[in-house]
Design a protein around this motif. Structure first.
Motif, PDB file in Angstrom:
ATOM      1  N   VAL A 222       0.824  -1.216   0.000  1.00 36.24           N
ATOM      2  CA  VAL A 222       0.000   0.000   0.000  1.00 36.24           C
ATOM      3  C   VAL A 222       0.856   1.262   0.000  1.00 36.24           C
ATOM      4  CG1 VAL A 222      -1.895   1.258   1.108  1.00 36.24           C
ATOM      5  CG2 VAL A 222      -1.829  -1.252   1.213  1.00 36.24           C
ATOM      6  N   VAL A 223       1.590   1.496   1.080  1.00 32.43           N
ATOM      7  CA  VAL A 223       2.369   2.725   1.210  1.00 32.43           C
ATOM      8  C   VAL A 223       3.465   2.516   2.242  1.00 32.43           C
ATOM      9  CG1 VAL A 223       0.862   3.713   3.011  1.00 32.43           C
ATOM     10  CG2 VAL A 223       2.178   5.241   1.510  1.00 32.43           C
ATOM     11  N   GLY A 224       4.613   3.120   1.994  1.00 34.42           N
ATOM     12  CA  GLY A 224       5.733   2.968   2.922  1.00 34.42           C
ATOM     13  C   GLY A 224       5.598   3.797   4.176  1.00 34.42           C
ATOM     14  N   ALA A 225       4.802   4.856   4.132  1.00 26.05           N
ATOM     15  CA  ALA A 225       4.629   5.738   5.295  1.00 26.05           C
ATOM     16  C   ALA A 225       3.625   5.107   6.260  1.00 26.05           C
ATOM     17  CB  ALA A 225       4.168   7.118   4.849  1.00 26.05           C
ATOM     18  N   VAL A 226       4.066   4.080   6.959  1.00 29.82           N
ATOM     19  CA  VAL A 226       3.171   3.284   7.801  1.00 29.82           C
ATOM     20  C   VAL A 226       2.576   4.113   8.933  1.00 29.82           C
ATOM     21  CG1 VAL A 226       3.041   1.296   9.351  1.00 29.82           C
ATOM     22  CG2 VAL A 226       4.362   1.141   7.221  1.00 29.82           C
ATOM     23  N   PHE A 273      -4.419  -3.195  -4.490  1.00 25.61           N
ATOM     24  CA  PHE A 273      -3.906  -1.950  -3.904  1.00 25.61           C
ATOM     25  C   PHE A 273      -2.478  -1.686  -4.377  1.00 25.61           C
ATOM     26  CE2 PHE A 273      -7.594  -1.863  -1.385  1.00 25.61           C
ATOM     27  CZ  PHE A 273      -7.629  -0.701  -0.627  1.00 25.61           C
ATOM     28  N   ALA A 274      -1.689  -2.738  -4.470  1.00 24.05           N
ATOM     29  CA  ALA A 274      -0.292  -2.586  -4.900  1.00 24.05           C
ATOM     30  C   ALA A 274      -0.209  -1.985  -6.291  1.00 24.05           C
ATOM     31  CB  ALA A 274       0.418  -3.938  -4.856  1.00 24.05           C
ATOM     32  N   GLY A 275      -1.190  -2.277  -7.143  1.00 18.01           N
ATOM     33  CA  GLY A 275      -1.185  -1.732  -8.486  1.00 18.01           C
ATOM     34  C   GLY A 275      -1.580  -0.268  -8.556  1.00 18.01           C
TER      35      GLY A 275
END
Length: 417
Positions: A222-226, A273-275
């Motif tokens: 999803v996103v690296g900014a957890v 979501f990854a896409g």
């Protein structure tokens, strides 16, 4: 240096705020001080030092009862400040009237008691704070009869309860409700929304439900900014941070149920979501079904409902394409406390610039994008854009032209609906 006979009202209030509302980042706690204390001077030739104003900030002009208390806030108070051992899990709404020495050396404590009593229809507890030497027995007796707390403040900043009030129920007015909202996990704090795409928050409940480690799944799919995703999911009411770990709220559970119904597993949902990483396309057009979920989630956020209702009313009145300045000026007429908390930064310098002593807006200051609260004008607005509510996405305050920033509804209803 202040002496016992020169404690001014701003000094009394600062000591009282520090005692009842310490800056300890407690959950479900928030307080504002009236805008009269944001001015350069309290009495003629009696300036309010900048350091003192910073202690008192943030400022707002909150109507409670027939007037404007010096401080209104929400917090679980120490037991010695209340006439009961336990007040329940919900923190009380508190109003404080401060009294200090005036130019003629007087302290009108009894008037403060009466003012505090006036607030009790809309708050759970009310106090008057004053220099200890100025608190008479008659003032204490009056406060006891009216269920008003009395706080004695000394020159060293010690605050001692002389009379403690009982918690009462109340009929909370809208202005007080705005302060309660700020004290909740959904209040508009500086760290409420750090990301501007709703998929990053919708993915968090899925990552929690996934059998693998939450942070790893979220960062990979999803996103690296957890941390920012977690914070936003909390503010949108998708998760709760419990002592024993993170838990899905009923709304967060519904997001998971939708994913299971649509994809069969959260793992398959997260693959989609990854896409979507780094996609700038409006989410409700990129993924229409998830766009509807997004609309449901952002509508559950209390600020959204007020914004949409007022934008619709503006449209009905012929203001179909309001700028940010138009919106803030309109909202401040109808919902002043909420508007200040939602749109303006809470710093001392911003609220002193934008608000007068009486809590009115200085319209010329709204032309500066730097006075606005980024989580609202950038991140929240971007999410409303992706959900299909607004026509345009948000902008960072340092890139914002408030007079050109469009807040039009994407689908306003006909005036004669």
């Amino acid at each position: 240096m202040a002496t016992a006979s020169t404690l001014s009202e701003p000094q009394v209030l600062a000591h009282t705020k520090r005692r009842l509302f310490p800056d300890d980042e407690a959950e479900n706690a928030y307080a504002v001080v009236d805008t009269q204390f944001a001015q350069d001077e309290w009495l003629p030739n009696r300036p309010i030092p900048e350091a003192l104003r910073k202690q008192l900030a943030p400022f707002n002009h909150v109507r409670i009862g027939s007037g404007y208390p010096d401080l209104v806030g929400v917090r679980l108070l120490d037991s010695e400040l209340l006439a009961v051992d336990r007040v329940g899990d919900e923190p009380p709404l508190v109003a404080i009237e401060a009294k200090g020495y005036t130019g003629d050396g007087a302290v009108d404590v009894e008037t403060g008691v009466v003012q505090a009593y006036d607030r009790l229809n809309e708050v759970n507890a009310a106090y008057v704070a004053a220099p200890g030497a100025a608190i008479s027995q008659s003032a204490r007796t009056l406060a006891r009869e009216l269920n008003v707390g009395v706080l004695a403040v000394d020159v060293d900043g010690e605050v001692t309860p002389c009379e403690v009030p009982r918690i009462v129920g109340n009929h909370t007015a809208e202005e007080a409700t705005a302060i309660r909202f700020q004290a909740t996990a959904q209040g508009v704090a500086d760290k409420s929304f750090g990301l501007n795409h709703p998929k990053n928050y919708l993915g968090y409940p899925l990552a929690i439900y996934h059998t693998a480690e939450t942070e790893t799944v979220l960062a990979e799919r999803v996103v690296g900014a957890v941390d920012s995703a977690r914070q936003g999911a909390t503010f949108l009411g998708l998760i709760n941070n419990e002592p024993d770990g993170e838990r899905l709220t009923p709304l967060g559970q519904e997001v998971v149920r939708f994913a299971l119904n649509r994809y069969g597993s959260v793992d398959a949902a997260l693959n989609e979501f990854a896409g979507w990483k780094r996609s700038r396309k409006r989410f409700c057009e990129l993924a229409p079904e998830w766009g509807l979920v997004t609309r449901r989630v952002v509508w559950a956020y209390p600020a959204t409902q007020l914004l949409v209702e007022e934008l619709q009313t503006m449209h009905d009145d012929g203001i179909s394409k309001p700028s940010l300045v138009d919106l803030v000026e309109w909202l401040h007429v109808h919902h002043p406390t909420f508007t200040v908390e939602l749109f303006l930064k809470g710093s001392d310098d911003v609220r002193r610039r934008v608000l007068t002593e009486d809590g009115e807006l200085r319209p010329s200051e709204l032309a500066d994008g730097a006075v606005f609260h980024s989580p609202t004008v950038f991140q929240l607005k971007a999410m409303l854009y992706h959900a299909g509510v607004l026509t345009e996405r948000g902008a960072e305050p340092n890139r914002l032209d408030p007079h050109a920033d469009d807040w039009a509804l994407r689908q306003p209803l006909d005036r004669f609906r």
